[in-house]
Design a protein around this motif. Sequence first.
Motif, PDB file in Angstrom:
ATOM      1  N   ARG A   1      18.954  29.124  51.127  1.00 25.61           N
ATOM      2  CA  ARG A   1      19.552  28.091  51.992  1.00 25.61           C
ATOM      3  C   ARG A   1      21.065  28.152  51.980  1.00 25.61           C
ATOM      4  O   ARG A   1      21.710  27.823  52.970  1.00 25.61           O
ATOM      5  N   ASP A   2      21.651  28.582  50.832  1.00 24.47           N
ATOM      6  CA  ASP A   2      23.113  28.661  50.713  1.00 24.47           C
ATOM      7  C   ASP A   2      23.759  27.339  51.126  1.00 24.47           C
ATOM      8  O   ASP A   2      24.667  27.312  51.961  1.00 24.47           O
ATOM      9  N   GLU A   3      23.244  26.251  50.568  1.00 21.64           N
ATOM     10  CA  GLU A   3      23.752  24.892  50.784  1.00 21.64           C
ATOM     11  C   GLU A   3      23.518  24.383  52.202  1.00 21.64           C
ATOM     12  O   GLU A   3      24.097  23.375  52.599  1.00 21.64           O
ATOM     13  N   MET A   4      22.712  25.074  52.995  1.00 23.73           N
ATOM     14  CA  MET A   4      22.365  24.575  54.328  1.00 23.73           C
ATOM     15  C   MET A   4      21.009  23.895  54.263  1.00 23.73           C
ATOM     16  O   MET A   4      20.116  24.333  53.535  1.00 23.73           O
ATOM     17  N   THR A   5      20.863  22.829  55.033  1.00 19.10           N
ATOM     18  CA  THR A   5      19.561  22.188  55.120  1.00 19.10           C
ATOM     19  C   THR A   5      18.752  22.878  56.214  1.00 19.10           C
ATOM     20  O   THR A   5      19.289  23.640  57.030  1.00 19.10           O
ATOM     21  N   GLU A   6      17.458  22.588  56.247  1.00 17.16           N
ATOM     22  CA  GLU A   6      16.614  23.174  57.299  1.00 17.16           C
ATOM     23  C   GLU A   6      17.078  22.712  58.673  1.00 17.16           C
ATOM     24  O   GLU A   6      17.091  23.495  59.630  1.00 17.16           O
ATOM     25  N   THR A   7      17.484  21.454  58.779  1.00 21.73           N
ATOM     26  CA  THR A   7      17.976  20.921  60.052  1.00 21.73           C
ATOM     27  C   THR A   7      19.225  21.655  60.500  1.00 21.73           C
ATOM     28  O   THR A   7      19.384  21.978  61.693  1.00 21.73           O
ATOM     29  N   GLN A   8      20.126  21.952  59.569  1.00 24.65           N
ATOM     30  CA  GLN A   8      21.356  22.682  59.907  1.00 24.65           C
ATOM     31  C   GLN A   8      21.043  24.102  60.356  1.00 24.65           C
ATOM     32  O   GLN A   8      21.705  24.631  61.258  1.00 24.65           O
ATOM     33  N   MET A   9      20.041  24.741  59.729  1.00 26.06           N
ATOM     34  CA  MET A   9      19.668  26.089  60.152  1.00 26.06           C
ATOM     35  C   MET A   9      19.119  26.079  61.576  1.00 26.06           C
ATOM     36  O   MET A   9      19.435  26.953  62.391  1.00 26.06           O
ATOM     37  N   ILE A  10      18.316  25.067  61.883  1.00 22.59           N
ATOM     38  CA  ILE A  10      17.751  24.973  63.234  1.00 22.59           C
ATOM     39  C   ILE A  10      18.853  24.691  64.246  1.00 22.59           C
ATOM     40  O   ILE A  10      18.869  25.265  65.349  1.00 22.59           O
ATOM     41  N   GLU A  11      19.794  23.830  63.880  1.00 24.51           N
ATOM     42  CA  GLU A  11      20.886  23.511  64.792  1.00 24.51           C
ATOM     43  C   GLU A  11      21.771  24.735  65.023  1.00 24.51           C
ATOM     44  O   GLU A  11      22.250  24.975  66.142  1.00 24.51           O
ATOM     45  N   ALA A  12      21.993  25.550  63.970  1.00 27.27           N
ATOM     46  CA  ALA A  12      22.773  26.789  64.123  1.00 27.27           C
ATOM     47  C   ALA A  12      22.071  27.740  65.078  1.00 27.27           C
ATOM     48  O   ALA A  12      22.718  28.415  65.898  1.00 27.27           O
ATOM     49  N   LEU A  13      20.744  27.768  65.008  1.00 26.93           N
ATOM     50  CA  LEU A  13      19.968  28.625  65.908  1.00 26.93           C
ATOM     51  C   LEU A  13      20.095  28.147  67.355  1.00 26.93           C
ATOM     52  O   LEU A  13      20.271  28.956  68.282  1.00 26.93           O
ATOM     53  N   ARG A  14      20.036  26.841  67.553  1.00 26.12           N
ATOM     54  CA  ARG A  14      20.155  26.290  68.907  1.00 26.12           C
ATOM     55  C   ARG A  14      21.553  26.539  69.476  1.00 26.12           C
ATOM     56  O   ARG A  14      21.718  26.803  70.670  1.00 26.12           O
ATOM     57  N   SER A  15      22.570  26.452  68.603  1.00 20.75           N
ATOM     58  CA  SER A  15      23.938  26.706  69.047  1.00 20.75           C
ATOM     59  C   SER A  15      24.094  28.158  69.507  1.00 20.75           C
ATOM     60  O   SER A  15      24.728  28.425  70.535  1.00 20.75           O
ATOM     61  N   LEU A  16      23.502  29.093  68.755  1.00 17.64           N
ATOM     62  CA  LEU A  16      23.565  30.503  69.151  1.00 17.64           C
ATOM     63  C   LEU A  16      22.829  30.725  70.462  1.00 17.64           C
ATOM     64  O   LEU A  16      23.266  31.536  71.295  1.00 17.64           O
ATOM     65  N   ASP A  17      21.720  30.020  70.661  1.00 15.25           N
ATOM     66  CA  ASP A  17      20.973  30.139  71.921  1.00 15.25           C
ATOM     67  C   ASP A  17      21.822  29.665  73.094  1.00 15.25           C
ATOM     68  O   ASP A  17      21.811  30.278  74.183  1.00 15.25           O
ATOM     69  N   ARG A  18      22.540  28.570  72.901  1.00 12.56           N
ATOM     70  CA  ARG A  18      23.399  28.063  73.987  1.00 12.56           C
ATOM     71  C   ARG A  18      24.496  29.077  74.311  1.00 12.56           C
ATOM     72  O   ARG A  18      24.798  29.327  75.492  1.00 12.56           O
ATOM     73  N   GLN A  19      25.072  29.688  73.273  1.00 10.95           N
ATOM     74  CA  GLN A  19      26.116  30.687  73.496  1.00 10.95           C
ATOM     75  C   GLN A  19      25.549  31.929  74.179  1.00 10.95           C
ATOM     76  O   GLN A  19      26.192  32.525  75.052  1.00 10.95           O
ATOM     77  N   LEU A  20      24.346  32.312  73.790  1.00  9.87           N
ATOM     78  CA  LEU A  20      23.700  33.466  74.422  1.00  9.87           C
ATOM     79  C   LEU A  20      23.428  33.196  75.902  1.00  9.87           C
ATOM     80  O   LEU A  20      23.627  34.075  76.756  1.00  9.87           O
ATOM     81  N   HIS A  21      22.980  31.984  76.202  1.00 10.46           N
ATOM     82  CA  HIS A  21      22.683  31.607  77.588  1.00 10.46           C
ATOM     83  C   HIS A  21      23.930  31.724  78.445  1.00 10.46           C
ATOM     84  O   HIS A  21      23.909  32.273  79.565  1.00 10.46           O
ATOM     85  N   ASP A  22      25.053  31.226  77.941  1.00 12.72           N
ATOM     86  CA  ASP A  22      26.301  31.280  78.717  1.00 12.72           C
ATOM     87  C   ASP A  22      26.812  32.709  78.833  1.00 12.72           C
ATOM     88  O   ASP A  22      27.284  33.125  79.900  1.00 12.72           O
TER      89      ASP A  22
END
Length: 295
Positions: A157-178
Amino acid sequence: MASAAKPARRASTGRQRQSQHVGFLGHAGFKWLKIAVFLCLLCLVSYFLIDVEPRHNGGSWYGYTLGTIGALLILWLTMLGLRKRAMTPGGWSLKAWTSAHVYLGLSLIVIGTLHTGFQLGWNVHTLAWALMMVVIISGIYGIYAYATLPQSLSSNRDEMTETQMIEALRSLDRQLHDAAQPLDPEAAALVQSSLEQDPFASGLVQRLTNKYPGCATRAAQAELRRARAYQPRMGDDPLDKIDNLLERKEATLGRLRKHLQIKGLLQIWLYIHVPMTFALLAALSAHIVSVFFYW
């Protein structure tokens, strides 16, 4: 006096911290391990010293004695689930109860097997013994999992929560879409396949083995890199940004999937241990009723 008191306080604090970190397996200087070993040795010695004619079996007076001890132990061990709802300190704290649950549960391997007199067959009596062994083996795996996997879970986890990992994934998806807007239809379709990928849609086997041969993100990145190998490089190429985003997404997916794998390995044994415990109680009841019916 003050300088002598400070080291004493530091030593005392160190002992207290060490005591706080003793897990349920080493509780009270392995008190329940010693009790369980003594109980097993007592059963083994008595088994070889007591002469039962024509041979040891579950229907002899000695077999009934071991069977009664085993049945009472099983009933008591099943009380751990109820005990978890009551938090109390002292000699019967939850840690002490769990320690007793583990070691007395393991002692059932000896008590239950000696009770059978090694006379096993295709009947309800052997079924009860087999279910007891399944419950014990799944419990052993549970101890191993909780002793080794939490550290791996924390490191991944490296101090990340599961929610933060999912949010990081969604952020990358938004950047990929643009970033995919200027791409040609073929390249955009590859990015779209990655965006439509559901990281939680995997099956149980995939989740526990952390093997995803059909990963759309990995396939999209590999296909885009293969296609670019035959194209002239241009300055400010949008595919450079896409490649970087896909690489970051694959790394984030890898961390999330590893997280889900460890969580699954931590929980999977309970899906065997608990149902098999109820099955054991049912088989044990049938075993006892049939014994008294034919007695």
